[in-house]
Each structure stands twice: as structure tokens, then as C-alpha cells.
Design a protein around this motif. Structure first.
Motif, PDB file in Angstrom:
ATOM      1  N   GLY A   1       0.803  -1.223   0.000  1.00 16.12           N
ATOM      2  CA  GLY A   1       0.000   0.000   0.000  1.00 16.12           C
ATOM      3  C   GLY A   1       0.835   1.271   0.000  1.00 16.12           C
ATOM      4  N   ILE A   2       2.069   1.206  -0.375  1.00 14.91           N
ATOM      5  CA  ILE A   2       2.929   2.378  -0.433  1.00 14.91           C
ATOM      6  C   ILE A   2       3.636   2.383  -1.788  1.00 14.91           C
ATOM      7  N   ILE A   3       3.938   3.564  -2.248  1.00 13.79           N
ATOM      8  CA  ILE A   3       4.605   3.699  -3.543  1.00 13.79           C
ATOM      9  C   ILE A   3       6.098   3.581  -3.384  1.00 13.79           C
ATOM     10  N   ASP A   4       6.620   4.381  -2.414  1.00 10.14           N
ATOM     11  CA  ASP A   4       8.067   4.387  -2.208  1.00 10.14           C
ATOM     12  C   ASP A   4       8.335   4.258  -0.719  1.00 10.14           C
ATOM     13  N   PRO A   5       8.766   3.114  -0.230  1.00  6.17           N
ATOM     14  CA  PRO A   5       9.025   2.956   1.202  1.00  6.17           C
ATOM     15  C   PRO A   5      10.103   3.899   1.718  1.00  6.17           C
ATOM     16  N   VAL A   6      11.036   4.286   0.901  1.00  2.49           N
ATOM     17  CA  VAL A   6      12.088   5.197   1.346  1.00  2.49           C
ATOM     18  C   VAL A   6      11.490   6.558   1.698  1.00  2.49           C
ATOM     19  N   LYS A   7      10.681   7.081   0.815  1.00  2.12           N
ATOM     20  CA  LYS A   7      10.046   8.375   1.075  1.00  2.12           C
ATOM     21  C   LYS A   7       9.064   8.275   2.244  1.00  2.12           C
ATOM     22  N   SER A   8       8.370   7.123   2.330  1.00  2.62           N
ATOM     23  CA  SER A   8       7.456   6.942   3.467  1.00  2.62           C
ATOM     24  C   SER A   8       8.240   6.901   4.773  1.00  2.62           C
ATOM     25  N   ALA A   9       9.384   6.239   4.796  1.00  3.48           N
ATOM     26  CA  ALA A   9      10.205   6.199   6.013  1.00  3.48           C
ATOM     27  C   ALA A   9      10.737   7.586   6.346  1.00  3.48           C
ATOM     28  N   GLU A  10      11.148   8.336   5.317  1.00  2.00           N
ATOM     29  CA  GLU A  10      11.614   9.698   5.564  1.00  2.00           C
ATOM     30  C   GLU A  10      10.495  10.572   6.133  1.00  2.00           C
TER      31      GLU A  10
ATOM     32  N   ILE B   1       7.645  -5.142  20.729  1.00  2.00           N
ATOM     33  CA  ILE B   1       6.458  -4.766  21.490  1.00  2.00           C
ATOM     34  C   ILE B   1       5.213  -4.896  20.630  1.00  2.00           C
ATOM     35  N   VAL B   2       5.338  -4.426  19.354  1.00  2.00           N
ATOM     36  CA  VAL B   2       4.166  -4.489  18.472  1.00  2.00           C
ATOM     37  C   VAL B   2       3.938  -5.927  18.049  1.00  2.00           C
ATOM     38  N   THR B   3       2.694  -6.221  17.868  1.00  2.00           N
ATOM     39  CA  THR B   3       2.345  -7.596  17.516  1.00  2.00           C
ATOM     40  C   THR B   3       2.524  -7.858  16.025  1.00  2.00           C
ATOM     41  N   ASN B   4       2.210  -6.911  15.177  1.00  2.00           N
ATOM     42  CA  ASN B   4       2.300  -7.096  13.729  1.00  2.00           C
ATOM     43  C   ASN B   4       3.637  -6.542  13.235  1.00  2.00           C
ATOM     44  N   SER B   5       4.714  -7.179  13.691  1.00  2.00           N
ATOM     45  CA  SER B   5       6.030  -6.670  13.359  1.00  2.00           C
ATOM     46  C   SER B   5       6.502  -7.090  11.971  1.00  2.00           C
ATOM     47  N   GLU B   6       5.770  -7.988  11.292  1.00  2.00           N
ATOM     48  CA  GLU B   6       6.189  -8.416   9.964  1.00  2.00           C
ATOM     49  C   GLU B   6       5.956  -7.338   8.927  1.00  2.00           C
ATOM     50  N   HIS B   7       4.974  -6.457   9.157  1.00  2.00           N
ATOM     51  CA  HIS B   7       4.634  -5.448   8.163  1.00  2.00           C
ATOM     52  C   HIS B   7       5.080  -4.081   8.668  1.00  2.00           C
ATOM     53  N   ASN B   8       6.377  -3.915   8.793  1.00  2.00           N
ATOM     54  CA  ASN B   8       6.931  -2.621   9.133  1.00  2.00           C
ATOM     55  C   ASN B   8       7.758  -2.120   7.962  1.00  2.00           C
ATOM     56  N   LEU B   9       8.177  -0.859   8.081  1.00  2.00           N
ATOM     57  CA  LEU B   9       8.919  -0.256   6.981  1.00  2.00           C
ATOM     58  C   LEU B   9      10.301  -0.863   6.809  1.00  2.00           C
ATOM     59  N   THR B  10      10.877  -1.416   7.860  1.00  2.00           N
ATOM     60  CA  THR B  10      12.179  -2.061   7.714  1.00  2.00           C
ATOM     61  C   THR B  10      12.099  -3.260   6.771  1.00  2.00           C
ATOM     62  N   GLN B  11      11.092  -4.103   6.979  1.00  2.00           N
ATOM     63  CA  GLN B  11      10.901  -5.233   6.078  1.00  2.00           C
ATOM     64  C   GLN B  11      10.546  -4.768   4.679  1.00  2.00           C
ATOM     65  N   ALA B  12       9.731  -3.736   4.587  1.00  2.00           N
ATOM     66  CA  ALA B  12       9.364  -3.203   3.272  1.00  2.00           C
ATOM     67  C   ALA B  12      10.572  -2.631   2.553  1.00  2.00           C
ATOM     68  N   LEU B  13      11.424  -1.917   3.323  1.00  2.00           N
ATOM     69  CA  LEU B  13      12.627  -1.360   2.707  1.00  2.00           C
ATOM     70  C   LEU B  13      13.566  -2.457   2.219  1.00  2.00           C
ATOM     71  N   LEU B  14      13.719  -3.536   2.987  1.00  2.00           N
ATOM     72  CA  LEU B  14      14.579  -4.638   2.579  1.00  2.00           C
ATOM     73  C   LEU B  14      14.080  -5.274   1.284  1.00  2.00           C
TER      74      LEU B  14
END
Length: 443
Positions: free
Chosen positions: A276-285, A346-359
Motif C-alpha cells: 500500500g505504499i509507492i516508495d518505502p524510502v520516502k514513506s520512512a523519511e 512490542i508491536v504484535t504485527n512486526s512483519e509489516h513494518n517499513l524495515t521489512q518493506a525497505l529490505l
């Protein structure tokens, strides 16, 4: 007893058989003398006949299979040699001279020279001596291919279909020895062709010398021109085949690179739809910028809260409660944004974070970049292949064209006559020497 008696006693006595032979000879001597006095003398004619009969009887040393020598009148050696030389040397030479001077048809020779130029591949290295580098520079496999093609059956059939070789070599007026017999199998026509059309390669320069013999000057020129045209067609076919193979291989590489880039872009599209994101880098920034702003607001609220608490206000006052609620809200927003960026357990849904998306995004971007670079490189190679194919890689360069001959070089009557005379003389001399050696060994 004296010495004579001793010597007489010591002599060896003969045996009885020898003594009997001696006695027989003594008794026969008077009879032989008496018979010799009564023998009549032999006449000269009878003596010669008896001598010839005895010689024939005693001719036991002759070679097996040879008849005994017949009595013949003596003949001079020079006369016998001249008669033999005339029979076995002069007569065959005269027959050959009659053929080459009177019967043989004139044959005209056309010579041409050409070479294969362009980007030719040299032959494999070999021990060629002093001129090795020069030979490898000017010599290629295409030259040998062309030489073998000139003497092959496809060349003969192609020239025969266009010029009619059988009619050229079997027309009336050609002598029986050099004329081609019409209606024979094509293999014999190929054999006849190889005698009249001869290609030769100069190993050092790589130049091909073509020699064509025919019974008319126009036929020799026509055959030579057709051979050169067919050779040029073969060289162009080889060049076009190499160019087509090069372009086909380049197009295949371009198609593979295009398909790879297409798959990379489809994978990127699927990633964006899934995350659901176009550019994870820009989203992380953007998330990091928002966190920084929230931290600034939190620090400001904490400072205001500290000031109010230092002023000894009641905790239940509205200002302190508002600041406490603001700080709590800011902490919640910061933690939520951090959970989107990284996983701290701590978060339960840790699979869908920006770190995984960036990788995953970085892997897709690397694949897409490599595919784009590869496609650009293959496209450049294809363009260069098309440019190279537009140019003729190898071609046939004829620098000595076939010209109309003005006189016949064959059958070269004087050369043929003297060659025949020399060969027959050598053969006659050898046979004469062998025959004389055999006669000398007979009694």
C-alpha cells in the motif's frame, strides 16, 4: 744297407685298385697309337657343323624360359642400335608429333586472380617457418573453402546449367583425345572439369589464381567469369550468414533482457499493491520527519508541564491535565510511528513494518536497475550489430579480371614433341642396357 735301399723300402706302395688302373693304361697305349695313325682327317665343313652342335649341347647356362640362340649371320652393332632406336623411339615420337601438330585442337587459357578481403579469420597457428606471420595475416579458411568449391560438383552443375559445359567440351571439331564424350554421368564431367579449371592458392599472399582452359577463347572467358560470379555469391552468402547469426543472437539477448525487466517491474507493482505504499524510502523519511516533530512538541509540552508543577499548582488543574494528556498522546503517536519503522518486540504485527518493506524494496530496485542496465547494454550491442551487418564483412576482390586470349597455349607441340622424345629415349636406353647385360651373362 745303403741309403738308396732305405729310401726304396720307405716308399708308399700304391693300393691294388690304383695299380690295376695303371696297368690298364699301359696296355691301352699301343692300341691308341695304332688307331690314331689310321683315323681319317675331318673336313672343315663337317668340323664347323660338329662344333655348332657341341656348342648348342653345351649351352646349359642360359636363363630359364629363354629359347636358345638361333644361328644368324653376324650384324653390325651400329645398324642394330639404329634399327631398335627407330622402332621404339622415333616411330612413337613421330606418332605424337603427328597428333600435336596436325590432329590436336588448340586450347586457349584464361588466367584471373582474386582474393578474399575484409574481416577474415586467420587459420590456426602452425610451424610455417620464416613467413609464418605473413601467411597467418593473409590466409583464411574462406580461401580454402572457395578453392574446394570451385572444383566441386555444385559449381559444375551451376555452370553447366547456365553455359552448357557439355556442349562446349563436346562440340564438333575437337580432336578425339581431348573431346568430352557427351551423355556421360555428371561425375565424369566433374573429373573433366577439374582438368580444365584449376584454382591455386598462394600460401604467402592468400591470392587465388584461377586457370581455365577451353577450345574457344570466348568459352574460356565465359567460364572464368561465371566461376568468379559464383565464388562471389558464395562469399556473400557466408558473410550474410555470419551477419544474420550475429543479429539473431543480439536480438535474442535483447528479448531476454526485456523479459527480465518486465518481470522486475511486475514484482515491484505487486509489492506496492501488497504494502500500500509507492516508495518505502520516502514513506520512512516522512515518518522520521513526523517523529521528530512529535518529539519537539513533546519536549515543549514537558517543559510547560514542568513550569506549571514548579509553580506549586494542583495536579487537578485544567492546564496540568491538558499537558499530561498531550504528552501521553504524543508518546502514543511516536511509538506507533516507530513500530512502523522498526521492530522492537512490542508491536504484535512486526512483519509489516517499513524495515521489512525497505529490505524487500531494495532487492526489487536492484533487480530492476540491473535489468534496465542490461537491456540498455543489449540494445546498444544490437544497434552495433545492425551497423556492422549493414557493412559487408568479407568480399571477393578481383584485381586480375579474365581477358580474351589471342593465341592458344596448348597443346604446345614443340614442348610435347621434345618431352616425348626424351622419355622414349630414356626408356629405350634402360631396356637396351638390361638386354645387353642379360646377353653378356650367357655363354
Amino acid at each position: 744297407m745303403n741309403s738308396d735301399e732305405v729310401k726304396q723300402e720307405t716308399r708308399v706302395r700304391p693300393s691294388p685298385s690304383v695299380q690295376s688302373l695303371i696297368d690298364l693304361a699301359r696296355r691301352s697305349v699301343p692300341d691308341l697309337r695304332r688307331n690314331a695313325e689310321t683315323i681319317e682327317p675331318v673336313s672343315p665343313q663337317r668340323g664347323r657343323s660338329l662344333l655348332a652342335r657341341a656348342r648348342q649341347t653345351l649351352d646349359w647356362t642360359r636363363l630359364p624360359g629363354l629359347r636358345p640362340r638361333e644361328a644368324r649371320p653376324p650384324e653390325r652393332l651400329a645398324k642394330r642400335l639404329f634399327r631398335s632406336y627407330a622402332t621404339f623411339v622415333l616411330a612413337p615420337t613421330a606418332v605424337i608429333g603427328l597428333y600435336v601438330f596436325v590432329i590436336a585442337s588448340p586450347q586457349y587459357v584464361v588466367e584471373s586472380q582474386f582474393a578474399i578481403r575484409g574481416n577474415v579469420e586467420p587459420m590456426a597457428s602452425a610451424d610455417l617457418g620464416l613467413y609464418a606471420e605473413l601467411i597467418l595475416k593473409h590466409n583464411s579458411q574462406d580461401s580454402f573453402i572457395l578453392r574446394d568449391y570451385i572444383g566441386s560438383r555444385p559449381m559444375v552443375e551451376a555452370v553447366d546449367a547456365k553455359l552448357g559445359l557439355e556442349k562446349m567440351f563436346a562440340r564438333d571439331g575437337i580432336d578425339f583425345w581431348a573431346r568430352y564424350q557427351d551423355g556421360q554421368p555428371v561425375e565424369k564431367l566433374v573429373r573433366y572439369w577439374r582438368k580444365h579449371v584449376t584454382p591455386h592458392i598462394d600460401v604467402i599472399s592468400g591470392v587465388i589464381h584461377l586457370t581455365v582452359r577451353a577450345f574457344k577463347p570466348e568459352d574460356a572467358v565465359a567460364i572464368s567469369q561465371e566461376v568468379i560470379a559464383r565464388s562471389e555469391t558464395l562469399i556473400n552468402t557466408i558473410s550474410r550468414r555470419a551477419q544474420a547469426d550475429m543479429i539473431a543472437q543480439s536480438m535474442k539477448e535483447v528479448e531476454q533482457a526485456t523479459e527480465r525487466l518486465k518481470q522486475a517491474r511486475l514484482a515491484m507493482q505487486e509489492f506496492r499493491n501488497r504494502w500500500g505504499i509507492i516508495d518505502p524510502v520516502k514513506s520512512a523519511e516522512a515518518a522520521m520527519t513526523t517523529i521528530e516533530l512529535l518529539r519537539k512538541d513533546k519536549i515543549k509540552a514537558e517543559n510547560d508541564l514542568r513550569v506549571l508543577r514548579d509553580s506549586k499548582l494542583d495536579e487537578k488543574t485544567r492546564g496540568i491535565q491538558v499537558l499530561v494528556a498531550t504528552i501521553g498522546a504524543l508518546d502514543g503517536q511516536i511509538q506507533e510511528l516507530q513500530s512502523r519503522l522498526t521492530t522492537d518486540g512490542i508491536v504484535t504485527n512486526s512483519e509489516h513494518n517499513l524495515t521489512q518493506a525497505l529490505l524487500e524494496y531494495e532487492g526489487l530496485m536492484v533487480e530492476q536497475t540491473v535489468a534496465e542496465k542490461l537491456l540498455a547494454s543489449m540494445s546498444l550491442i544490437l544497434d552495433r550489430a545492425r551497423v556492422a551487418a549493414a557493412k559487408q564483412q568479407i568480399y571477393l576482390s578481383t584485381f586480375v579480371p579474365p581477358l580474351l586470349p589471342t593465341y592458344s597455349e596448348y597443346p604446345a607441340p614443340f614442348y610435347a614433341l621434345f618431352s616425348a622424345l626424351f622419355c622414349f629415349t630414356v626408356l629405350w636406353s634402360s631396356v637396351s642396357l638390361v638386354t645387353a647385360a642379360i646377353n653378356d651373362n650367357r655363354l
